[in-house]
Design a protein around this motif. Structure first.
Motif, short mmCIF file in Angstrom:
data_model
loop_
_atom_site.label_atom_id
_atom_site.label_comp_id
_atom_site.label_asym_id
_atom_site.label_seq_id
_atom_site.Cartn_x
_atom_site.Cartn_y
_atom_site.Cartn_z
N ILE A 144 64.06 51.46 52.19
CA ILE A 144 64.74 52.71 51.88
C ILE A 144 65.57 53.18 53.07
N TRP A 145 65.04 53.02 54.26
CA TRP A 145 65.83 53.40 55.45
C TRP A 145 67.13 52.61 55.49
N CYS A 146 67.04 51.31 55.21
CA CYS A 146 68.24 50.47 55.23
C CYS A 146 69.24 50.92 54.17
N LEU A 147 68.75 51.22 52.97
CA LEU A 147 69.63 51.61 51.88
C LEU A 147 70.31 52.95 52.14
N VAL A 148 69.54 53.91 52.68
CA VAL A 148 70.06 55.26 52.86
C VAL A 148 70.89 55.39 54.14
N ARG A 165 86.09 48.73 36.83
CA ARG A 165 85.56 47.43 37.21
C ARG A 165 84.39 47.53 38.18
N ASN A 166 84.05 48.74 38.57
CA ASN A 166 83.06 48.89 39.64
C ASN A 166 81.66 49.05 39.08
N SER A 167 80.72 48.30 39.62
CA SER A 167 79.32 48.40 39.19
C SER A 167 78.52 49.34 40.09
N LEU A 168 79.19 50.00 41.01
CA LEU A 168 78.52 50.92 41.93
C LEU A 168 79.19 52.28 41.85
N THR A 169 78.38 53.32 41.66
CA THR A 169 78.91 54.68 41.66
C THR A 169 78.82 55.23 43.08
N TYR A 170 79.94 55.51 43.68
CA TYR A 170 79.94 55.97 45.07
C TYR A 170 80.72 57.27 45.15
N SER A 171 80.49 58.11 46.12
CA SER A 171 79.62 57.87 47.26
C SER A 171 78.15 57.91 46.82
N LEU A 172 77.33 57.10 47.48
CA LEU A 172 75.93 57.02 47.11
C LEU A 172 75.22 58.32 47.46
N ASP A 173 74.36 58.76 46.55
CA ASP A 173 73.61 60.00 46.72
C ASP A 173 72.12 59.66 46.69
N PRO A 174 71.40 59.86 47.80
CA PRO A 174 69.97 59.51 47.83
C PRO A 174 69.16 60.15 46.73
N LYS A 175 69.52 61.38 46.32
CA LYS A 175 68.78 62.03 45.24
C LYS A 175 68.91 61.23 43.95
N LYS A 176 70.13 60.76 43.67
CA LYS A 176 70.34 59.97 42.46
C LYS A 176 69.77 58.57 42.63
N MET A 177 69.76 58.06 43.84
CA MET A 177 69.20 56.74 44.09
C MET A 177 67.71 56.70 43.73
N TYR A 201 69.45 63.63 55.28
CA TYR A 201 69.11 64.15 53.96
C TYR A 201 67.72 64.76 54.03
N GLN A 202 67.60 66.10 53.91
CA GLN A 202 66.33 66.78 54.10
C GLN A 202 66.12 67.84 53.01
N PRO A 203 65.16 67.70 52.10
CA PRO A 203 64.51 66.44 51.76
C PRO A 203 65.41 65.63 50.83
N LEU A 204 65.08 64.38 50.62
CA LEU A 204 65.92 63.54 49.79
C LEU A 204 65.79 63.89 48.31
N VAL A 205 64.57 64.12 47.85
CA VAL A 205 64.37 64.53 46.46
C VAL A 205 63.31 65.62 46.42
N LYS A 206 63.40 66.46 45.41
CA LYS A 206 62.40 67.51 45.22
C LYS A 206 61.63 67.31 43.92
#
Length: 209
Positions: A144-148, A165-177, A201-206
């Motif tokens: 997770i550290w590497c991904l975030v 054509r993109n399979s990635l939704t960016y910018s990446l959002d840790p909450k959505k991740m 990111y503090q906190p990443l998800v609630k």
């Protein structure tokens, strides 16, 4: 049902290969099995990696491809050389895949590259890493550290591609991740949920999972 003598090539569905698992579910959602295809004098050819499947289309040894990564040059090359025609997925099959696997859909609009008409197909809008339940929490936390914390490296490989054509939704959002279609690993949940002074990111998800 139209019964054609077709040669389909896709990846192996051995329980570890996602690019083999989804095409198998894709056929099931259309009510088509390997036995059906063989009964029509057709054939299902299996290869491990995407480029190995592409090679059979390019050589004329297969005429139907079920594979990932619409953004890659090999798809464009096959379409531009008239070796492939992109077909839309039936609405009932898309609904079935959404209910069973959580797969969303996306339209490839006419005029996108070499595409002459709108084509709707299953869509994975993010990348999901699967791990075993017994993976040590410390390793899951490191992943997770590497991904975030290094997400810009992953984004950089995709942000030159158009949204169709993109399979990635960016910018990446840790909450959505953290909003995955499968249960998070215990170590992953703890790392996403904690407030860490060393991360931006503090906190990443609630939300609870």
């Amino acid at each position: 049902m139209l019964k054609l003598e077709i040669r389909i090539v896709t990846s192996i569905n051995d329980g570890t290969n996602f690019t083999g698992y989804v095409p198998n579910e894709f056929l099931d959602a259309h009510g088509i099995s390997k036995d059906n295809i063989q009964s029509w004098s057709g054939e299902v050819l299996i290869r491990h990696r995407p480029e190995q499947c592409i090679a059979l289309i390019d050589s004329g040894e297969a005429d139907t491809l079920l594979q990932e990564a619409i953004m890659t040059p090999w798809w464009r090359g096959l379409v531009e050389s008239n070796k492939l025609l992109l077909l839309p997925t039936e609405a009932s099959a898309l609904n079935s895949l959404q209910k069973s696997l959580g797969l969303s859909t996306n339209n490839l609009t006419a005029g996108c590259g070499t595409i002459s008409r709108m084509t709707c197909r299953p869509w994975t809008s993010q990348i999901c890493d699967f791990v075993r339940d017994d993976l040590p929490k410390e390793v899951a936390s490191l992943l997770i550290w590497c991904l975030v914390e290094t997400m810009e490296l992953l984004e950089g490989q995709y942000n030159h591609l158009t949204s169709e054509r993109n399979s990635l939704t960016y910018s990446l959002d840790p909450k959505k991740m953290a909003q995955t279609t499968v249960t998070l690993h215990d170590g992953t949940y703890e790392d996403y949920s904690k407030s860490d002074s060393h991360t931006r990111y503090q906190p990443l998800v609630k939300a609870s999972f």
